[in-house]
Scaffold this motif. Structure first.
Motif, PDB file in Angstrom:
ATOM      1  N   SER B 135       7.279   4.285   4.288  1.00  0.00           N
ATOM      2  CA  SER B 135       8.137   3.452   5.226  1.00  0.00           C
ATOM      3  C   SER B 135       7.783   2.092   5.800  1.00  0.00           C
ATOM      4  CB  SER B 135       8.611   4.159   6.502  1.00  0.00           C
ATOM      5  OG  SER B 135       7.561   4.840   6.928  1.00  0.00           O
ATOM      6  N   PHE B 136       6.313   1.799   5.660  1.00  0.00           N
ATOM      7  CA  PHE B 136       5.515   0.574   5.918  1.00  0.00           C
ATOM      8  C   PHE B 136       5.375  -0.246   4.832  1.00  0.00           C
ATOM      9  CE2 PHE B 136       4.337   2.893   9.986  1.00  0.00           C
ATOM     10  CZ  PHE B 136       5.039   2.056  10.967  1.00  0.00           C
ATOM     11  N   ARG B 137       5.669   0.264   3.580  1.00  0.00           N
ATOM     12  CA  ARG B 137       5.453  -0.320   2.243  1.00  0.00           C
ATOM     13  C   ARG B 137       6.250  -1.648   2.135  1.00  0.00           C
ATOM     14  NH1 ARG B 137       5.140   2.176  -3.504  1.00  0.00           N
ATOM     15  NH2 ARG B 137       4.682   4.190  -2.477  1.00  0.00           N
ATOM     16  N   PHE B 138       5.737  -2.764   1.866  1.00  0.00           N
ATOM     17  CA  PHE B 138       6.391  -3.938   1.909  1.00  0.00           C
ATOM     18  C   PHE B 138       7.022  -3.958   0.382  1.00  0.00           C
ATOM     19  CE2 PHE B 138       3.007  -5.064   4.972  1.00  0.00           C
ATOM     20  CZ  PHE B 138       3.890  -5.631   5.907  1.00  0.00           C
ATOM     21  N   ASN B 139       8.143  -4.824   0.273  1.00  0.00           N
ATOM     22  CA  ASN B 139       8.730  -4.971  -0.809  1.00  0.00           C
ATOM     23  C   ASN B 139       8.118  -5.850  -1.696  1.00  0.00           C
ATOM     24  OD1 ASN B 139      10.751  -4.661  -2.537  1.00  0.00           O
ATOM     25  ND2 ASN B 139      12.581  -5.707  -1.588  1.00  0.00           N
ATOM     26  N   ASN B 140       7.053  -5.648  -2.162  1.00  0.00           N
ATOM     27  CA  ASN B 140       6.158  -6.514  -2.919  1.00  0.00           C
ATOM     28  C   ASN B 140       5.313  -5.550  -4.154  1.00  0.00           C
ATOM     29  OD1 ASN B 140       4.730  -8.578  -4.070  1.00  0.00           O
ATOM     30  ND2 ASN B 140       3.920  -9.424  -2.352  1.00  0.00           N
TER      31      ASN B 140
END
Lengths: 61, 262
Positions: B135-140
């Protein structure tokens, strides 16, 4: 964005011949290359076992 | 109260939420922020702005002692005053009497939450929360793939404690990233090999260019079959410092993380 590169990798990449040897050695799963008189080992991160000279296999992808 | 003024007020109220979200997602990465759909962006922007404004107004009230006139704010937002012109004039006066306070509030809130966005990004990265919790993963995703941090995602979320993630990444640090790309040139498929130096995104945040060093190539058809036992032909060296490969032309991409233990 910059890809990760260690100091040693940057040094090797500055030397055109060594850089080509490195790319070739990785492709052929070789154990290492010689660079400035010393042996540099090559290991695929997260893979167990040494590469060994695997030039008989195509080693392409 | 005309519609342009109401729009300006809404914009000023929502702006800190937008700036916070932008700075949080952008962090210290050079890649552009990938935006979601317009309804997603607007709804989450308003939600963040609401939280930020409530926090800021409470802080201003308790720290500086300034009273926020919500009734006046409501009149400015709706352009409608139920109590007649005299009351409307009083609301307008309550705003126009303190232009410095209003301006300093807006500037301060925008600045604080812009930098808070960067701060939150840094905190998440320092605590490796983006690697530990999906849920904390960045959209990168390209960053995670090309940096080698994507290796962590092979493990189940329950196994990704802070210490475990640190160990995975530090036990075998990535010295360089080796790419093999299959590219169609005309009708001929080629394989390009090289060390990834850099990668660039287009304005929409899509991967655009792969910059390789010590690039080599050969035709895909030249790969010998294993049963042939033939020696793989030496590759064609591509001269130059950097070789730029347009990602849109890459059909398949193989990534290898290489360590150079001394």
């Amino acid at each position: 964005m910059k890809a990760p590169k260690s100091k040693l990798a940057k040094k090797i990449l500055k030397d055109d011949t060594a850089a080509r040897d490195l790319v070739e050695a990785i492709r052929k799963n070789q154990e290492g290359i010689r660079f400035q008189g010393r042996k540099i080992s090559i290991r695929k991160v997260g893979k167990s076992g040494s590469g060994g000279d695997d030039s008989s296999s195509d080693g392409d992808i | 109260m005309n519609i342009a003024f109401t729009t300006l007020v809404i914009f000023l109220l929502v702006l800190p939420g937008v700036l916070f979200r932008y700075a949080y997602r952008k962090g210290f990465w050079r890649s552009p922020v990938q935006l979601g759909t317009l309804p997603e962006e607007i709804s989450s922007g308003i939600l963040f702005a609401l939280i930020i404004q409530l926090m800021s107004m409470a802080a201003v009230r308790y720290v500086v002692g300034w009273e926020i006139r919500f009734d006046a704010l409501l009149v400015m937002l709706t352009g409608w005053a139920p109590v007649g012109e005299a009351q409307t004039a009083e609301y307008i006066a309550s705003v126009s009497e303190f232009p410095f306070r209003i301006l300093s509030y807006l500037v301060l809130v925008n600045l604080v939450f812009y930098f808070a966005g960067y701060g939150c990004h840094k905190l998440i990265r320092s605590l490796k929360l983006d690697l530990r919790f999906d849920s904390f993963r960045f959209n990168n995703e390209w960053y995670y793939l090309f940096s080698g941090e994507a290796r962590v995602f092979e493990y189940a979320a329950s196994e990704r404690s802070f210490r475990a993630v640190k160990e995975i990444l530090e036990e075998e640090p990535v010295d360089l990233v080796y790419l093999t790309c299959q590219v169609e040139a005309g009708n001929t498929p080629w394989l390009y090999y090289g060390i990834l130096s850099d990668y660039l995104f287009d304005k929409k945040g899509n991967l655009d260019l792969l910059i390789l060093q010590a690039a080599q190539r050969k035709k895909f058809s030249e790969i010998p079959h294993q049963e042939d036992g033939a020696e793989s032909p030496r590759l064609q060296n591509i001269g130059g410092h950097y070789f730029l490969l347009r990602y849109a032309e890459v059909h398949n991409l193989n990534i290898e993380y290489i360590a150079l233990p001394v």
